[in-house]
Scaffold this active site. Sequence first.
Site, short mmCIF file in Angstrom:
data_model
loop_
_atom_site.label_atom_id
_atom_site.label_comp_id
_atom_site.label_asym_id
_atom_site.label_seq_id
_atom_site.Cartn_x
_atom_site.Cartn_y
_atom_site.Cartn_z
N GLU A 292 0.95 -1.61 -0.08
CA GLU A 292 -0.35 0.17 -0.01
C GLU A 292 0.87 1.43 0.34
O GLU A 292 0.98 1.94 1.13
CB GLU A 292 -0.50 -0.51 0.84
CG GLU A 292 -1.93 -0.86 1.51
CD GLU A 292 -2.73 -1.12 2.74
OE1 GLU A 292 -2.14 -0.46 3.83
OE2 GLU A 292 -3.36 -2.09 2.73
N PRO A 293 1.76 1.11 -1.17
CA PRO A 293 2.24 2.88 -0.99
C PRO A 293 1.63 3.94 -1.29
O PRO A 293 0.14 3.94 -2.06
CB PRO A 293 3.25 2.47 -2.39
CG PRO A 293 2.72 1.79 -3.07
CD PRO A 293 1.63 0.66 -2.36
N GLY A 294 1.96 5.33 -0.77
CA GLY A 294 1.03 6.39 -1.02
C GLY A 294 2.13 7.07 -0.98
O GLY A 294 2.44 7.58 -2.28
N ARG A 295 2.20 7.60 0.26
CA ARG A 295 3.94 8.79 0.06
C ARG A 295 5.06 8.26 -1.02
O ARG A 295 4.93 9.39 -2.08
CB ARG A 295 4.85 8.43 1.18
CG ARG A 295 6.02 9.94 1.05
CD ARG A 295 7.03 9.93 1.87
NE ARG A 295 6.33 8.97 3.52
CZ ARG A 295 5.60 10.23 4.66
NH1 ARG A 295 5.77 11.43 4.12
NH2 ARG A 295 4.95 10.03 5.66
N ARG A 332 2.53 19.74 7.48
CA ARG A 332 3.67 18.59 8.02
C ARG A 332 5.04 19.59 8.82
O ARG A 332 5.42 18.81 9.16
CB ARG A 332 3.91 17.66 6.53
CG ARG A 332 3.09 17.00 6.44
CD ARG A 332 3.19 16.44 5.28
NE ARG A 332 3.90 14.72 5.65
CZ ARG A 332 5.71 15.18 5.85
NH1 ARG A 332 6.15 15.50 5.07
NH2 ARG A 332 5.76 13.62 6.14
N TYR A 336 5.43 18.09 12.67
CA TYR A 336 6.31 16.78 12.44
C TYR A 336 7.68 17.09 11.71
O TYR A 336 8.37 16.38 12.28
CB TYR A 336 6.11 15.80 11.23
CG TYR A 336 4.83 15.13 11.03
CD1 TYR A 336 3.86 14.28 11.85
CD2 TYR A 336 4.02 15.21 9.80
CE1 TYR A 336 2.44 14.06 11.41
CE2 TYR A 336 2.98 14.49 9.25
CZ TYR A 336 2.20 14.33 10.17
OH TYR A 336 1.10 13.88 10.37
N CYS A 363 -1.48 32.79 11.82
CA CYS A 363 -1.95 33.61 12.27
C CYS A 363 -1.17 33.01 13.19
O CYS A 363 -1.98 32.28 14.52
CB CYS A 363 -2.88 34.86 12.91
SG CYS A 363 -3.19 36.19 13.67
N TYR A 392 0.15 14.11 1.88
CA TYR A 392 -0.05 14.33 2.96
C TYR A 392 0.45 15.74 2.66
O TYR A 392 0.76 16.26 3.84
CB TYR A 392 0.87 13.95 3.80
CG TYR A 392 0.65 12.40 3.98
CD1 TYR A 392 -0.82 11.69 3.78
CD2 TYR A 392 1.78 11.42 3.11
CE1 TYR A 392 -0.52 10.35 3.73
CE2 TYR A 392 1.32 9.53 3.13
CZ TYR A 392 0.35 9.04 4.02
OH TYR A 392 0.18 8.25 3.73
#
Length: 433
Positions: A292-295, A332, A336, A363, A392
Amino acid sequence: MIIMSNETLSVNEQGHLTIGGADTTDLAAQYGTPLYVYDETAVRSAVRSFKASIDENYGGRGMVCYASKAFCCKEMCRIMAEEGAGLDTVSGGEIYTALAAGFPADRIYFTSNNKFDEEIAYAIDNRIRCIVCDNIEELYRISSIAVSKGAQINVMLRLKPGVEAHTFEAVMTGQIDSKFGFAIETGEALEAARKAASLDGIKLVGVHCHIGSQIHDISPFEKAAEVMLDFIAKLRDEGIIISDLSLGGGFGIKYTDKDIPVPYGEYMKRVSAKVKECCAAHGIDVPYITIEPGRSIAAPAGITLYTVGSRKIIPGIRTYIGIDGGMPDNPRYALYKSEYTAEVANKADAPKDEIVTIAGRTCESGDLIGENMPLQHAEAGDIVAILATGAYNYSMASHYNRVPNAAVVMVKDGQSRVIVRRETWEDVARNDV
Ligand code: LLP
């Protein structure tokens, strides 16, 4: 100056950054900024290389299921459908998007840690291929909803293989203290499998694991495969036959020069060898494998373009480059501290002789795209490109400060088209009563 030495990004004679053969400064002028831009060829070739590695190393007995949480929209689903990929979805909204795009239901998996009854019913009504069940309450609910519809649905059980992968904490998922799935060590997974094998409305076909994301090391994947096959063998001893094994996604990509990703083919080579070795040792048939590769499919294919609005020098401290996007289109760094590579798109052939902080427009002091980023000299009106933002970013976008979502453009062989329209202020207030 470009760190991504691939065919996706290049610099033309005017010194402008190009993506998929299109000049990014032209794209910014035509569609406005902030703008997400994807190279279709890069998306397709990533899927193809995963698929080729399954064919080569595992005799084609498996499927690449794109994790659509990385970047989901109808056009992305159409591309995945054309590539023959499956889809790993995580919500009714993602399933809806896929079906609305004509994505074949029998290649859709539904994996989340808390599926609502409406989502389960929707998945069953639309005959998706498989629900990946997360917990015991959910197992009973899937069974009773399927029974009430006179249906039977394929189910995999999401397991925690107890493998630690070296990645950042928020995306670690395979260890015992995780909100995802059934633990193997405690006996919880075995109990669930026995139950699943006996419940009506359910066909237990497989087990699933996903150990984390942005992982650059193959050994945790091999370890997870080993643990999963030991478990499959244990079930076989009880007369429960498992035909499918999902090994999840998580393959790392290059955000900056610090990242050294493993070639996709290498991953499948080693994991296939491990799977076959374990099957032989246990005397079980090799399972059908899904990954299940996403990135790794979406991120390297995408960049984000911004217009610089200000340059603020705090002597002896830092230089802020203020852009027209930020946390609403890319949270991101705020979440992270993820690092990115930046380029001034209209000066991409110039040396990066400054170290800057790229500041978002909302802001909030923490709304940054990055700190200590090497960059060409940037001034108001310049276009800044942040690389490898295809995963993402759009999918985690927010409306903080009522900022409309940016448009998404797909480029192929120098030609561009809008695949997600830019939101307007009216869109942002659309559901207000
Ligand atoms: N399969 C399952 C069950 C998952 O939970 C995930 C990601 C994937 C596949 C895809 O993993 P990938 O190949 O993309 O690493 N928002 C974080 C990433 C969260 C990943 C969640 N699950 C980020 O921006 O880094």
